[in-house]
Every structure is written in structure tokens, then in C-alpha cells.
Write a protein that holds these residues in place. Structure first.
Motif, PDB file in Angstrom:
ATOM      1  N   GLN A  48       0.829  -1.205   0.000  1.00 51.78           N
ATOM      2  CA  GLN A  48       0.000   0.000   0.000  1.00 51.78           C
ATOM      3  C   GLN A  48       0.863   1.254   0.000  1.00 51.78           C
ATOM      4  OE1 GLN A  48      -2.558   0.473   3.460  1.00 51.78           O
ATOM      5  NE2 GLN A  48      -4.130   1.456   2.211  1.00 51.78           N
ATOM      6  N   THR A  49       1.927   1.237   0.770  1.00 45.83           N
ATOM      7  CA  THR A  49       2.842   2.387   0.802  1.00 45.83           C
ATOM      8  C   THR A  49       3.439   2.650  -0.576  1.00 45.83           C
ATOM      9  OG1 THR A  49       3.390   2.027   3.126  1.00 45.83           O
ATOM     10  CG2 THR A  49       4.962   3.289   1.821  1.00 45.83           C
ATOM     11  N   LEU A  50       3.875   1.596  -1.250  1.00 46.88           N
ATOM     12  CA  LEU A  50       4.451   1.751  -2.583  1.00 46.88           C
ATOM     13  C   LEU A  50       3.424   2.256  -3.584  1.00 46.88           C
ATOM     14  CD1 LEU A  50       6.638  -1.478  -2.781  1.00 46.88           C
ATOM     15  CD2 LEU A  50       7.470   0.877  -2.774  1.00 46.88           C
ATOM     16  N   ALA A  51       2.202   1.758  -3.481  1.00 49.25           N
ATOM     17  CA  ALA A  51       1.161   2.172  -4.417  1.00 49.25           C
ATOM     18  C   ALA A  51       0.838   3.654  -4.292  1.00 49.25           C
ATOM     19  CB  ALA A  51      -0.095   1.337  -4.209  1.00 49.25           C
ATOM     20  N   HIS A  52       1.002   4.183  -3.093  1.00 51.26           N
ATOM     21  CA  HIS A  52       0.742   5.611  -2.902  1.00 51.26           C
ATOM     22  C   HIS A  52       1.996   6.450  -3.121  1.00 51.26           C
ATOM     23  CE1 HIS A  52      -3.481   5.443  -1.671  1.00 51.26           C
ATOM     24  NE2 HIS A  52      -3.169   4.242  -1.215  1.00 51.26           N
ATOM     25  N   TYR A  75      -0.714   0.246  -9.036  1.00 50.13           N
ATOM     26  CA  TYR A  75      -1.961  -0.167  -8.389  1.00 50.13           C
ATOM     27  C   TYR A  75      -1.714  -1.530  -7.748  1.00 50.13           C
ATOM     28  CZ  TYR A  75      -3.853   3.623 -11.155  1.00 50.13           C
ATOM     29  OH  TYR A  75      -4.085   4.870 -11.697  1.00 50.13           O
ATOM     30  N   PHE A  76      -2.646  -1.994  -6.907  1.00 54.64           N
ATOM     31  CA  PHE A  76      -2.323  -3.246  -6.234  1.00 54.64           C
ATOM     32  C   PHE A  76      -3.537  -4.125  -5.974  1.00 54.64           C
ATOM     33  CE2 PHE A  76      -3.241  -0.440  -2.694  1.00 54.64           C
ATOM     34  CZ  PHE A  76      -3.523  -1.196  -1.563  1.00 54.64           C
ATOM     35  N   ALA A  77      -3.220  -5.385  -5.748  1.00 60.09           N
ATOM     36  CA  ALA A  77      -4.198  -6.391  -5.365  1.00 60.09           C
ATOM     37  C   ALA A  77      -3.973  -6.770  -3.910  1.00 60.09           C
ATOM     38  CB  ALA A  77      -4.060  -7.629  -6.249  1.00 60.09           C
ATOM     39  N   VAL A  78      -4.998  -7.275  -3.267  1.00 62.57           N
ATOM     40  CA  VAL A  78      -4.864  -7.813  -1.908  1.00 62.57           C
ATOM     41  C   VAL A  78      -5.377  -9.244  -1.924  1.00 62.57           C
ATOM     42  CG1 VAL A  78      -4.905  -5.691  -0.579  1.00 62.57           C
ATOM     43  CG2 VAL A  78      -7.056  -6.663  -1.317  1.00 62.57           C
ATOM     44  N   GLY A  79      -4.582 -10.132  -1.333  1.00 68.50           N
ATOM     45  CA  GLY A  79      -4.987 -11.524  -1.371  1.00 68.50           C
ATOM     46  C   GLY A  79      -4.059 -12.423  -0.593  1.00 68.50           C
ATOM     47  N   PHE A  80      -4.242 -13.723  -0.813  1.00 64.44           N
ATOM     48  CA  PHE A  80      -3.572 -14.747  -0.021  1.00 64.44           C
ATOM     49  C   PHE A  80      -3.196 -15.900  -0.944  1.00 64.44           C
ATOM     50  CE2 PHE A  80      -3.442 -17.914   3.520  1.00 64.44           C
ATOM     51  CZ  PHE A  80      -2.679 -17.185   4.426  1.00 64.44           C
ATOM     52  N   HIS A  81      -1.916 -16.141  -1.079  1.00 61.73           N
ATOM     53  CA  HIS A  81      -1.379 -17.129  -2.009  1.00 61.73           C
ATOM     54  C   HIS A  81      -1.734 -18.552  -1.557  1.00 61.73           C
ATOM     55  CE1 HIS A  81       1.644 -19.288  -4.396  1.00 61.73           C
ATOM     56  NE2 HIS A  81       1.802 -18.172  -5.106  1.00 61.73           N
ATOM     57  N   PRO A  82      -1.989 -19.463  -2.507  1.00 61.24           N
ATOM     58  CA  PRO A  82      -2.344 -20.834  -2.097  1.00 61.24           C
ATOM     59  C   PRO A  82      -1.270 -21.536  -1.281  1.00 61.24           C
ATOM     60  CG  PRO A  82      -1.983 -20.679  -4.482  1.00 61.24           C
ATOM     61  CD  PRO A  82      -2.097 -19.288  -3.960  1.00 61.24           C
TER      62      PRO A  82
END
Length: 260
Positions: A48-52, A58-65
């Protein structure tokens, strides 16, 4: 010409000493927008810091399998809350199934299903990681569609056969190719790349991994997505500018990015 790298991991420590220089290099390579993927909520703050910090990121939020053994419902709440609160979140992921490095199928499917629910609720695309799991993943997605409806999304760093590629095209997914498409022996990936319709094709680096030829074996970075674009344009026998235009439009459509 404009290029969009639809899958990066520039928050990794290997970039800490020269991130601004790397940005200068991607700008010189005409990379105008980037999508930063996410592996675990531990990364949320740094991404989030880098995206701003970088307007074009831009970025995604998630959880890798491969993290799914640690999945708990509270992680889903974190993903949902950040996706709702930050306008620079443009996708959920990366999520998916990976049976190459792990066999905990039930846990992976649980984490995947929860993230698909969030993406569906928020009308956001999903970034899908799939390794040695194309058939069960396609079946899982088909069942989700039957109970919920269609999802938007992309099969990232795609390495499947043409037959498997068609399964996900039939589900409405975009297909994204990384530096692996430049590897001499990657004939299966190259065949898949040639069959994807021009309005479903995306490009990425998945940096710092899988640097394309002629940088293979080195640390990857977003500027190198140009080599991926050049290789795909050659495989499809079209001008680089044509490939750049279509993949840029596709990325802006899928991730609802501003046109430049």
C-alpha cells in the motif's frame, strides 16, 4: 507506445537499495502502469505504501495458495476491508491452487473460495495462480459460477496447455504470459500464447522471478516486460505496437485503470 506490467512484486527486499532507479528504468521502457500482486496480509502495509508512493502503481490484496495452511476467516475480513477502503486496490489475489509444491487441497480451496466470494461481492477481478492444478481449478470455478455467477479475472504467469488455456478462456478469463514465454523449450506456453484472442491477452514480469531472455538468470524487474511483449508479438506475427496497444487496453479494461 504504452506497456502495462500486470504482475509485479517490487516490495521484495531485493529491490530495497534501488527502487527509484528501477522505476526510472520501467518509465524509460514505456511501462506506464503496473499491478502489484500480494502473497500474504503481512505485505499489505508495504504494498500500500508503494502504491501511494508511485502514482502508476496499483495493487491487489490476497492470499497465495502456498500460504493457505495459515488461512483463518479473519484474513478474509482484512482483505475485504482494505479492498473497500483504498481506491488503488484493483483486484483480489493472488489466489488459486498450487498442487506442485503443496498437497493441502482442502485448505487451498477454502482460501480460494473465500477470496472468490470477496471478489464477487466487490465486483473486482481475481488474479489466479495455478500450478499443476488446471483441471481441479477449472472445475472449482465452474461450480462457483453455477452458484454465484461469472467472475472477472486473469490466469497469471500462465504455463498451461492449449486445451487447459481454452478452459479458462471459456470461463471468461484473461490469460497473462510472463518471461517463460521467451524460453526456448517452452513450446507449450508459446502454443497457448498464439491461441489466446487479442482481447484476452495480458503481459507481466512476475518480478523478481522468471526474467525473460535475454535477461534470463538475472533478477527480473518491470522494465523487462518489454522483452515479453516483443517475444509475444513475434510469436503472433504482429507489430510490437499492435501487441502493446491491445494488452494495454485489456489491462485497463480488466482492472478498471485510467486511460493515459
Amino acid at each position: 507506445m504504452q506497456l502495462i506490467d500486470t504482475h509485479v512484486h517490487i516490495n521484495f527486499d531485493v529491490y530495497n537499495q534501488e527502487r527509484d532507479d528501477i522505476r526510472n528504468r520501467w518509465s524509460t521502457a514505456e511501462v506506464v502502469q503496473l499491478i502489484h500482486s500480494c502473497v500474504t496480509p503481512k505485505e499489505f502495509e508495504s504494498i500500500q505504501t508503494l502504491a501511494h508512493q508511485y502514482e502508476e502503481l496499483y495493487f491487489a490484496v490476497g492470499f497465495h495458495p502456498l500460504e493457505s495452511q495459515d488461512w483463518v476467516p479473519e484474513i478474509g475480513e482484512q482483505i475485504l476491508n482494505l479492498a473497500q477502503s483504498d481506491p488503488k486496490v484493483v483486484a483480489i489475489g493472488e489466489t488459486g491452487l498450487d498442487f506442485y509444491k503443496a498437497s493441502n487441497r482442502k485448505q487451498q480451496q477454502q482460501a480460494l473460495g473465500a477470496q472468490l466470494e470477496i471478489a464477487y461481492k466487490l465486483d473486482l477481478p481475481v488474479i489466479i495462480h495455478c500450478r499443476d492444478a488446471a483441471a481441479p481449478l477449472a472445475e472449482y470455478l465452474r461450480k462457483f459460477y453455477q452458484t454465484h455467477g461469472e467472475l472477472k479475472g486473469v490466469m497469471h504467469c500462465w504455463g498451461g496447455t492449449p486445451e487447459e488455456t481454452q478452459w479458462f478462456l471459456d470461463l471468461g478469463f484473461y490469460i497473462s504470459f510472463s518471461g517463460t514465454v521467451t524460453f526456448k523449450k517452452a513450446t507449450q506456453i508459446q502454443e497457448s500464447c498464439q491461441m489466446v484472442p487479442s482481447d484476452r491477452l495480458l503481459i507481466e514480469t512476475d518480478c523478481p522471478f522468471l526474467a525473460p531472455v535475454p535477461k534470463r538468470g538475472k533478477r527480473n524487474e518491470p522494465a523487462y516486460v518489454r522483452y515479453v511483449a516483443e517475444a509475444i508479438a513475434s510469436l503472433r506475427d504482429i507489430p510490437l505496437e499492435t501487441l502493446a496497444l491491445s494488452t494495454t487496453q485489456n489491462a485497463q479494461t480488466l482492472f478498471q485503470l485510467p486511460t493515459l
